[in-house]
Scaffold this motif. Sequence first.
Motif, mmCIF file in Angstrom:
data_model
loop_
_atom_site.group_PDB
_atom_site.id
_atom_site.type_symbol
_atom_site.label_atom_id
_atom_site.label_comp_id
_atom_site.label_asym_id
_atom_site.label_seq_id
_atom_site.Cartn_x
_atom_site.Cartn_y
_atom_site.Cartn_z
ATOM 1 N N ASP A 233 2.249 23.922 91.800
ATOM 2 C CA ASP A 233 3.548 24.032 91.130
ATOM 3 C C ASP A 233 3.569 23.217 89.844
ATOM 4 O O ASP A 233 4.014 23.681 88.801
ATOM 5 C CB ASP A 233 4.673 23.561 92.055
ATOM 6 N N GLY A 234 3.062 21.990 89.935
ATOM 7 C CA GLY A 234 3.060 21.109 88.767
ATOM 8 C C GLY A 234 2.234 21.691 87.627
ATOM 9 O O GLY A 234 2.622 21.632 86.463
ATOM 10 N N GLY A 235 1.110 22.263 87.974
ATOM 11 C CA GLY A 235 0.209 22.811 86.967
ATOM 12 C C GLY A 235 0.813 24.029 86.281
ATOM 13 O O GLY A 235 0.752 24.168 85.054
ATOM 14 N N LEU A 236 1.411 24.902 87.085
ATOM 15 C CA LEU A 236 2.005 26.107 86.504
ATOM 16 C C LEU A 236 3.151 25.716 85.570
ATOM 17 O O LEU A 236 3.321 26.282 84.485
ATOM 18 C CB LEU A 236 2.487 27.040 87.616
ATOM 19 N N ASP A 237 3.915 24.739 86.022
ATOM 20 C CA ASP A 237 5.023 24.233 85.204
ATOM 21 C C ASP A 237 4.546 23.696 83.859
ATOM 22 O O ASP A 237 5.109 23.971 82.810
ATOM 23 C CB ASP A 237 5.675 23.068 85.950
ATOM 24 N N TRP A 238 3.476 22.904 83.937
ATOM 25 C CA TRP A 238 2.896 22.328 82.713
ATOM 26 C C TRP A 238 2.497 23.438 81.754
ATOM 27 O O TRP A 238 2.797 23.402 80.558
ATOM 28 C CB TRP A 238 1.681 21.477 83.085
ATOM 29 N N LEU A 239 1.831 24.476 82.273
ATOM 30 C CA LEU A 239 1.329 25.550 81.429
ATOM 31 C C LEU A 239 2.496 26.367 80.850
ATOM 32 O O LEU A 239 2.481 26.747 79.668
ATOM 33 C CB LEU A 239 0.369 26.442 82.223
ATOM 34 N N LYS A 240 3.504 26.623 81.699
ATOM 35 C CA LYS A 240 4.678 27.355 81.211
ATOM 36 C C LYS A 240 5.301 26.623 80.027
ATOM 37 O O LYS A 240 5.597 27.203 78.989
ATOM 38 C CB LYS A 240 5.726 27.487 82.334
ATOM 39 N N ARG A 241 5.476 25.324 80.209
ATOM 40 C CA ARG A 241 6.118 24.545 79.137
ATOM 41 C C ARG A 241 5.270 24.511 77.874
ATOM 42 O O ARG A 241 5.778 24.663 76.766
ATOM 43 C CB ARG A 241 6.414 23.128 79.627
ATOM 44 N N ALA A 242 3.961 24.345 78.062
ATOM 45 C CA ALA A 242 3.075 24.285 76.888
ATOM 46 C C ALA A 242 3.115 25.604 76.118
ATOM 47 O O ALA A 242 3.140 25.617 74.883
ATOM 48 C CB ALA A 242 1.645 23.965 77.333
ATOM 49 N N LEU A 243 3.156 26.724 76.838
ATOM 50 C CA LEU A 243 3.177 28.017 76.154
ATOM 51 C C LEU A 243 4.540 28.303 75.536
ATOM 52 O O LEU A 243 4.624 28.908 74.459
ATOM 53 C CB LEU A 243 2.773 29.141 77.115
ATOM 54 N N GLN A 244 5.592 27.846 76.227
ATOM 55 C CA GLN A 244 6.928 28.030 75.657
ATOM 56 C C GLN A 244 7.048 27.364 74.306
ATOM 57 O O GLN A 244 7.679 27.855 73.382
ATOM 58 C CB GLN A 244 7.992 27.470 76.607
ATOM 59 N N LYS A 245 6.398 26.207 74.219
ATOM 60 C CA LYS A 245 6.465 25.441 72.979
ATOM 61 C C LYS A 245 5.852 26.220 71.804
ATOM 62 O O LYS A 245 6.325 26.147 70.678
ATOM 63 C CB LYS A 245 5.723 24.107 73.165
ATOM 64 N N VAL A 246 4.776 26.959 72.066
ATOM 65 C CA VAL A 246 4.123 27.671 70.967
ATOM 66 C C VAL A 246 4.638 29.095 70.789
ATOM 67 O O VAL A 246 4.420 29.712 69.744
ATOM 68 C CB VAL A 246 2.581 27.702 71.134
ATOM 69 N N SER A 247 5.360 29.623 71.778
ATOM 70 C CA SER A 247 5.684 31.056 71.711
ATOM 71 C C SER A 247 6.537 31.459 70.500
ATOM 72 O O SER A 247 6.391 32.591 70.031
ATOM 73 C CB SER A 247 6.285 31.559 73.025
ATOM 74 N N PRO A 248 7.390 30.587 69.954
ATOM 75 C CA PRO A 248 8.115 31.019 68.754
ATOM 76 C C PRO A 248 7.194 31.383 67.582
ATOM 77 O O PRO A 248 7.569 32.171 66.713
ATOM 78 C CB PRO A 248 8.968 29.795 68.384
ATOM 79 N N ASP A 249 5.984 30.804 67.550
ATOM 80 C CA ASP A 249 5.049 31.110 66.453
ATOM 81 C C ASP A 249 4.364 32.458 66.628
ATOM 82 O O ASP A 249 3.753 32.972 65.705
ATOM 83 C CB ASP A 249 3.929 30.052 66.401
ATOM 84 N N ILE A 250 4.373 33.000 67.842
ATOM 85 C CA ILE A 250 3.575 34.194 68.131
ATOM 86 C C ILE A 250 4.359 35.439 67.710
ATOM 87 O O ILE A 250 5.494 35.624 68.141
ATOM 88 C CB ILE A 250 3.227 34.258 69.639
ATOM 89 N N PRO A 251 3.761 36.287 66.854
ATOM 90 C CA PRO A 251 4.470 37.497 66.403
ATOM 91 C C PRO A 251 4.844 38.376 67.600
ATOM 92 O O PRO A 251 4.071 38.466 68.559
ATOM 93 C CB PRO A 251 3.440 38.200 65.518
ATOM 94 N N PRO A 252 6.000 39.015 67.535
ATOM 95 C CA PRO A 252 6.462 39.817 68.657
ATOM 96 C C PRO A 252 5.448 40.902 69.018
ATOM 97 O O PRO A 252 4.828 41.494 68.120
ATOM 98 C CB PRO A 252 7.767 40.451 68.148
ATOM 99 N N GLY A 253 5.291 41.108 70.303
ATOM 100 C CA GLY A 253 4.406 42.176 70.764
ATOM 101 C C GLY A 253 2.942 41.786 70.882
ATOM 102 O O GLY A 253 2.164 42.466 71.545
ATOM 103 N N TRP A 254 2.537 40.718 70.249
ATOM 104 C CA TRP A 254 1.127 40.321 70.341
ATOM 105 C C TRP A 254 0.823 39.821 71.749
ATOM 106 O O TRP A 254 1.515 38.928 72.247
ATOM 107 C CB TRP A 254 0.811 39.173 69.371
ATOM 108 N N PRO A 255 -0.242 40.352 72.359
ATOM 109 C CA PRO A 255 -0.648 39.785 73.640
ATOM 110 C C PRO A 255 -1.172 38.359 73.456
ATOM 111 O O PRO A 255 -1.794 38.049 72.436
ATOM 112 C CB PRO A 255 -1.764 40.708 74.135
#
Lengths: 486, 395
Positions: free
Chosen positions: B182-204
Motif C-alpha cells: 500500500d505504501g509503495g503504490l501510494d508513493w508512486l501515485k503521488r510521484a506521478l501525480q506531481k508530474v502529470s500536469p506536464d504530460i500532454p493529453p492522450g500521451w501514454p
Amino acid sequence: MVVVIGAGATGLGVAWDLALRGVEVTVIDQSGIGFGTSGRFHGLLHSGARYAVTDPTAAQDCREENARLRTIASGAIEDTGGIFVRTQDDDPAFETAWLEGCNRAGIPATRLDPQKVRMRYPEVTGRIASAYTVPDGVLEGFHLMQLVAQDITAHQGTVLTHHHVSAVTTVDGRVAGVTAEGPGGQVHLHCDAVVNAAGPWAGRVAELLGDPIPMHLSYGLMLLFAQRKFPLVINRMKAPGDGDIFVPHQRVTILGTTDIAQDSPEAPAIVQSEVERLMTLGRELIPSLDSWRVLRAFTGVRPLYEGETHAASSREVSRDFKVIDHHARHGPAGAFSVVGGKWTTFRLMAERTSDMVAGYLKVSSPCVTAEARLGSPPAKMAAPESVLCECERVCASDLRAVKGSVDEWRTATWFSMGPCQGTFCAHRVTALRHAVFPEEDPDEMIRHLRAERAKGMIPVLWGANAREYALQQAVRFQTLEEGESL
Amino acid sequence: MTRVTVVGQGPAALFAASLIREAGHECIIVSESEGSLPLWSGTFDFHAPVGDVSNPWSLLDNQPISLSGQEWKSLWESLARFEREAGIPVPDLLPSRGLFTITCTGREKPVFMVPAWQYAQEAAQPVWFVGFDGLADSMAAFQCGAYQKHTGVEANYCEIPKPSKWTPTWGAVRWAAYVDSDGGLDWLKRALQKVSPDIPPGWPVLVPQVIGRKFPERNLRALQMATGHPVFEYPLPPPSLGGMRIRDRWVWNLKQSGVQFLAGRVTLAEPSGQISLEDGREWRSDHIIVASGGILGGGLEISVDGKVHDTLRKEVLGSITVRQDLQMQEWGRLADDGTPRITTCGAQCRGWNPNRDSNGGALILATVFQGLNREGLVAVGPPGAVSERSVSHVE
Ligand SMILES: Cc1cc2nc3c(=O)[nH]c(=O)nc-3n(C[C@H](O)[C@H](O)[C@H](O)COP(=O)(O)OP(=O)(O)OC[C@H]3O[C@@H](n4cnc5c(N)ncnc54)[C@H](O)[C@@H]3O)c2cc1C
Ligand SMILES: Cc1cc2nc3c(=O)[nH]c(=O)nc-3n(C[C@H](O)[C@H](O)[C@H](O)COP(=O)(O)OP(=O)(O)OC[C@H]3O[C@@H](n4cnc5c(N)ncnc54)[C@H](O)[C@@H]3O)c2cc1C
C-alpha cells in the motif's frame, strides 16, 4: 624538457624518475595509460626464480626490484608468495640447477613437503616430485600505473594521452622536438631529449629517430578464470615454457602464457588451437582445469630486444633490458630507447635510462625512486547509490571520477570485466556516458563495449562461459534489441 | 492413464504440460531450475512481423517447421487460452498484425501476443517515459533520446526521485514488492501525480516493468486513475517481472490441475521411459518430453574441445570448430530423431534461432506440438487437420 614516448610501465617509470629529479617531463601515449603490454600481462611480481637458470641477470634484477616495489607501492602489490612445483614428468637435473641459480641470485627458496602441498592445494596434480616456496607476488598493473601517473603530475610532469607521436625533429643533429597527432589535431612539443619507451612499438619509434633497432616481438596468450583458486602463485619447475604459471589476481586466476613470434606490435586475434594447447599444458599442473569457470582469453606482445645475437626462440632472448643512446650509433644526440625487461623491473629500467638522460642534460640530481612512496587512491565515498556493474560493484560516481574514454573508465574501475562480461552493465554505462558526454555516439559506444567483451569470450566458449554468452546474446538481441546495430 | 514426464520448467515445458493435462494424461514436471521465463517479459513472438502484415499467418510459412495455417492458429489459441485460464491478461482475439514494444534503451522491439500490462502499439507514437532514480535499468533521458532518434516521433521524459525506503540493494523484484505494498503504490501515485500536469493529453505514460509482482493490473489501474493517462510498462533486461508473473500464475494453475512439480537434476533419460535423477530418484513413464532448453537452459553443454553434448542422453550432437558467435540453429536435435518414447521440444531443437529471427513463441508452439503429436499425445485443431505428413521439417 624531456618527452617520453609511451605511457606503459616503462615510460611512466622514466617520466616519474625524471620528474622526481626535478626535470621537466611530458609522457605521451597514443592511447590510454596501460593500453599496450603493461595492461595485458600476467600480473606476476617475479621473485626472479623463473629466470634462475636461464637468465641470471634478469633473475637478480627481479629479486631486488621485487623487494623494493613492496615498499614503494605496497598498495598495488599483494604479497601472496609463490611455489615452484616439479612434477614427476619434469627433469630432476633442472631442480639442482634451479636451486643453484636461486642461491646465486639470492632468491630464498624453501623446500616443502610434497604431501603437504597436495593436502593444502588438492587441485594441484598428484604427481608432485618436489616443491619450494619463493617470494613471488602479484602486481596490479593498472593500479600501479595510476599511482605513478598521479605522482608524475604531483611533480609538475605532464601525462598526455591519445596522442600518437608521428615525428621527432632535430636541429644540428640534436633532438629539438616531437610532433604528435591528437583528437584536436597536431601538437608540437619542444624538448631537449626524447625517450623511446614504446614497448612493442619501439622499433617503429626508433625509425622516427632515424636509427632502427632490432626487436623480437612475440605474443603470449593468457586465460582468465573466475575466482581466486589459490592464495599464491603456482609455477611449474622446468625451463621457462608455455602454460606453466597460475597467478591469483585479485578475485580471478590467470593461466599463462605462450610465446609465438609475430611482426606486428598490436595484440593479435586469438587462435583456437592455441587456446586448446594452453588448456592441455595447464591440465598437466591442474588436472581439474576443465571444470574451472573460464571468463575470457587475452594476449599481450613482448617487446624483447634482439640485440646483436640471434636467439632461436624468444624464450631464449634475455628478459634483461637494454638502454640505447642513439647518438652512440647512427642517431641524433638526445635520443634514447629503453627496450626489453619486465614489468617487475620497470623502476630499475627507468633508473638506468634516466641516469643516461640526466647525464646528457647535465642534471646532477640522483635517482630517488627507490626511496619514494606511492600512496593509495582516495577511499570510496559511502553515499548510497545504485550499482551499475554488479559483478565488480561499480557505481556512477566511481565512473564519473575517472577522466578519459570509456575504455579508461573500464580499466580504472573494472566494470564489465566480471563473470557477466558486460551483459547487464554495458547499456547502463552507455547511458551514463551519454549523460556526461552527449557528443559521443551511444550506438557506437555500446557496439564497441560488446565487441571488446566478445573478443575475449568467443575463443573460450565452453561450460558456464558458453552459457553466459548465450544469455548475453539473448539479452542483447531479445531484450535490448541491439540486433540491427551489431 | 498415460503417464508423461516433462523435463524442464521453461515456457516449452509449461506449454507441453498444459496440452498434456488438457488431453487428460497424467503429467510430472521435473526441473533443475526455474527456466527462462523469469529472464524475459513473456511476450511470445513469432517471426518479427515488421510493417503492415495484413495476414500474419502467412509469415508462419517461413518458420523452420511448416504447419498449416489452421494448426498455427489453433496453437496460438491454445496458448492464449492456457494463459487466460491462469489469469494472465492476454487478449481474447489474437492480434491481426505485428506490434512494437519499447526497450529500456529506447528501441522498438517487434512483439506479437502481449499481456495488457506491457506497452505495445502498431506504430511509433508520442510517449512519456518515466525513469525511477535508483533503478539502474530505467534510464529515461537516454531512452527518450534514443526513441526519438530511431523513430523520429516526439517523446519526453521525467525521472522520479527514490522513495525514502530505498537502499542500494533494491533490484527489480524488490521494487515490484514495494509497489505491491500500500505504501509503495501510494508513493508512486503521488510521484506521478506531481508530474502529470506536464504530460500532454492522450500521451501514454511508460513506466519500467516493476509495477508489482502480484497485483500489476490493480497497480496500473490506480496509476491510470491518478494521472488521467494510459499507463503501461516497458520491459527490462533480466530479471523480468513480466515473465515472473506469467510463470507464477501458469505454474500455480498447472499445480491446481494436478501436475506434479519436482525439483532435481535429471542425469539420464532412456528410451525405455526411465528417468534418473542425480539425487538417486528414478521412475518410469510412458513418454518423456525433453524441454531442457539449449545452451542457456542446460539441455546442451559445450566442452573445452568444442563438442556439443546432450546432457540428458549423453550424446555428442556436434561440435563447433571455428569459435564464433553461438549459432544456436546449428545444433540440437529434431523431435523426429527416431527414438521412441522420448521427444525433444523448445530451445533445444535444431533449426531455430530466436535471437536472430524473433520467433521464440513460434519455436515453442511448433516444437511442442510436433513432439507431442509424434508421441500421439495431443491433436490440435479441428479433427482430421493433423496428419503425420503435415508435420514436416523444412531444411
Ligand atoms: C604475455 C605477457 C605476460 C607478461 N607477464 C609478465 C609478468 O607476469 N610479470 C612481469 O613482470 N612482466 C610480464 N610481462 C612483461 C611486461 O608486461 C612488459 O615487459 C612490460 O609491460 C612492457 O612495458 P612497456 O611500457 O615497455 O610497454 P607497453 O606497455 O607496451 O607501453 C608502450 C606504450 O607506448 C605507446 N606507444 C607506442 N608507439 C607510440 C607512439 N608512436 N606515440 C605515442 N605512444 C606510443 C603504446 O600505446 C603503449 O602504451 C609479460 C609480457 C607479456 C607479453
Ligand atoms: C533473455 C531472454 C529474452 C527472451 N526474449 C524473448 C522474447 O521476447 N520473445 C520470445 O518469444 N522468446 C524470448 N526468449 C525465449 C527464447 O527465445 C527461448 O524460446 C526460450 O528461452 C526457450 O525456452 P525452453 O522452455 O525451451 O527452455 P528454457 O526456458 O531454457 O528451460 C529449460 C529448462 O530445462 C531445465 N533443465 C535443463 N537441464 C536439465 C536437467 N539435466 N535436469 C532437469 N532439468 C533440466 C532447466 O532447469 C529449465 O527449467 C527469450 C529468452 C531469453 C533468455
